[in-house]
Design an enzyme around this catalytic site. Structure first.
Site, PDB file in Angstrom:
ATOM      1  N   LEU A 151      11.114 -20.099  -4.702  1.00 19.36           N
ATOM      2  CA  LEU A 151      10.161 -19.227  -3.992  1.00 19.36           C
ATOM      3  C   LEU A 151       8.795 -19.431  -4.620  1.00 19.36           C
ATOM      4  CD1 LEU A 151       9.666 -16.623  -2.092  1.00 19.36           C
ATOM      5  CD2 LEU A 151       9.832 -15.326  -4.225  1.00 19.36           C
TER       6      LEU A 151
ATOM      7  N   ASP B 293       0.833  -1.206   0.000  1.00 22.75           N
ATOM      8  CA  ASP B 293       0.000   0.000   0.000  1.00 22.75           C
ATOM      9  C   ASP B 293       0.869   1.259   0.000  1.00 22.75           C
ATOM     10  OD1 ASP B 293      -2.389   1.385  -0.038  1.00 22.75           O
ATOM     11  OD2 ASP B 293      -2.668   1.311   2.139  1.00 22.75           O
TER      12      ASP B 293
ATOM     13  N   HIS C  15       2.252   3.277  -9.090  1.00 25.70           N
ATOM     14  CA  HIS C  15       2.022   1.843  -9.324  1.00 25.70           C
ATOM     15  C   HIS C  15       3.204   1.240 -10.094  1.00 25.70           C
ATOM     16  CE1 HIS C  15      -1.851   2.212  -7.559  1.00 25.70           C
ATOM     17  NE2 HIS C  15      -2.397   2.900  -8.539  1.00 25.70           N
TER      18      HIS C  15
HETATM   19  C1  IPE Z   1      -5.379  -2.773  -0.068  1.00 28.75           C
HETATM   20  O1  IPE Z   1      -5.047  -1.443  -0.299  1.00 28.75           O
HETATM   21  C2  IPE Z   1      -5.361  -3.541  -1.336  1.00 28.75           C
HETATM   22  C3  IPE Z   1      -4.080  -3.608  -2.044  1.00 28.75           C
HETATM   23  C4  IPE Z   1      -2.937  -3.164  -1.667  1.00 28.75           C
HETATM   24  C5  IPE Z   1      -4.155  -4.295  -3.306  1.00 28.75           C
HETATM   25  P1  IPE Z   1      -6.163  -0.316  -0.385  1.00 28.75           P
HETATM   26  O2  IPE Z   1      -5.445   0.965  -0.531  1.00 28.75           O
HETATM   27  O3  IPE Z   1      -7.167  -0.663  -1.415  1.00 28.75           O
HETATM   28  O4  IPE Z   1      -6.861  -0.429   1.057  1.00 28.75           O
HETATM   29  P2  IPE Z   1      -7.815   0.592   1.819  1.00 28.75           P
HETATM   30  O5  IPE Z   1      -8.920   0.956   0.895  1.00 28.75           O
HETATM   31  O6  IPE Z   1      -7.006   1.775   2.178  1.00 28.75           O
HETATM   32  O7  IPE Z   1      -8.265  -0.159   3.029  1.00 28.75           O
HETATM   33  C1  IPE Z   2      -1.672   0.221  -3.353  1.00 26.46           C
HETATM   34  O1  IPE Z   2      -1.441   1.576  -3.411  1.00 26.46           O
HETATM   35  C2  IPE Z   2      -1.930  -0.362  -4.720  1.00 26.46           C
HETATM   36  C3  IPE Z   2      -3.300  -0.838  -4.908  1.00 26.46           C
HETATM   37  C4  IPE Z   2      -4.280  -0.777  -4.064  1.00 26.46           C
HETATM   38  C5  IPE Z   2      -3.565  -1.461  -6.181  1.00 26.46           C
HETATM   39  P1  IPE Z   2      -2.612   2.609  -3.383  1.00 26.46           P
HETATM   40  O2  IPE Z   2      -3.019   2.908  -4.782  1.00 26.46           O
HETATM   41  O3  IPE Z   2      -3.713   2.163  -2.482  1.00 26.46           O
HETATM   42  O4  IPE Z   2      -1.888   3.871  -2.763  1.00 26.46           O
HETATM   43  P2  IPE Z   2      -2.476   4.890  -1.711  1.00 26.46           P
HETATM   44  O5  IPE Z   2      -2.988   4.101  -0.551  1.00 26.46           O
HETATM   45  O6  IPE Z   2      -3.562   5.642  -2.403  1.00 26.46           O
HETATM   46  O7  IPE Z   2      -1.317   5.763  -1.359  1.00 26.46           O
HETATM   47 MG    MG Z   3      -4.121   2.400  -0.519  1.00 29.83          MG
END
Ligand code: IPE
Ligand code: IPE
Ligand code: MG
Length: 263
Positions: free
Chosen positions: A137, A26, A43
């Protein structure tokens, strides 16, 4: 396939090194925002961080790495971002399968990936087949995955197997139908990006997993960050329901290495 393993039925072996690390990657969006870049750039850098982390896991002889790439709730994001994430997943599958195979990685993909389209399903199947015999792995990518989805699809399979007969559900009956039936339960869970929640990741499998949260944003994660998480993990006392005193030498449960001091 791994035999049924359950931390609630028997005490798993637990050493200083985790055998299975599960990661919520995240913070990509925030990483990009801080640099006045589009979320997409975050990303993209996230894929680099994943590459680093895979290498680091192999170097540390970690057997299983499981990463959350797209949750069943991420469809709620703007269509443009969903499309970008789908494209990126596709590009990774298109360009990395041979490299993964060459590096001894066994690829597994869990989640309801049909919703990403035929091409991704095809590549996922090809990748899993190609790398099935690799042992360095096991890399599991969770995509359109949700912990609740997983438990429900397992229940539905059991119910179908019983063809309308009433079912007395047990762990032994259900667990072999969970998406990650080939892996032991995770020892160490890592969530980057500062949030302290599970966000519908591996709900069943995290029952006794050590939960580590770091402010580090996913694109900044690397081998050194993994080492910090492992050092934290090594200082946990994994009791699995027992008292601290029971973990002393000469315990009878056959899992002496789960003795650990709290930091
Ligand atoms: C959780 O991250 C899912 C992934 C990293 C794929 P999110 O950014 O979607 O989670 P929330 O919405 O903050 O809980
Ligand atoms: C995690 O990073 C990737 C996915 C959920 C696919 P985010 O896109 O949730 O990044 P933040 O949380 O907005 O910084
Ligand atoms: Mg996120």
């Amino acid at each position: 396939m791994m035999r049924f393993s359950s931390s609630t039925h028997s005490v798993p072996e637990a050493g200083e090194m985790p055998k299975h690390v599960a990661v919520i990657m995240d913070g990509n969006g925030r990483w990009a925002k801080r640099r006045f870049l589009p979320r997409f750039a975050g990303h993209q850098r996230g894929v680099e961080a994943l590459r680093e982390t895979i290498k680091a896991c192999i170097a540390r002889r970690i057997d299983y790495l499981t990463v959350f790439a797209f949750s069943s709730e991420n469809w709620r994001r703007p269509a443009e971002e969903v499309s970008v994430l789908r494209q990126l997943f596709l590009a990774v599958l298109e360009s990395e399968l041979e490299k993964m195979h060459a590096n001894g990685i066994r690829l597994k993909i869990v989640g309801d990936i049909g919703q990403f389209g035929e091409r991704i399903v095809e590549l996922a199947q090809r990748g899993e087949r190609l790398t099935a015999a690799n042992v360095k792995l096991t890399l599991t990518i969770a995509a359109n995955y949700g912990g609740r989805w997983d438990i429900l699809q397992a229940m539905n399979r059991v119910a179908r197997d019983h063809a309308g007969q009433p079912v007395e559900f047990t762990e032994e009956l259900l667990a072999p139908h969970l998406a990650m039936n080939y892996a032991p339960e995770p020892d160490l869970f890592i969530r980057t990006g500062g949030e302290q929640r599970i966000s519908n990741f591996l709900l069943w499998q995290l029952a006794y997993t050590e939960l580590y949260f770091t402010q580090t944003l996913w694109p900044d994660f690397d081998g050194a960050a993994l080492d910090e998480a492992i050092a934290w993990y090594a200082a946990r006392e994994r009791r699995f329901g027992r008292t601290s005193e029971q973990l002393g030498p000469g315990q009878k449960d056959g899992a002496p290495s789960s003795r650990r001091k709290s930091a």
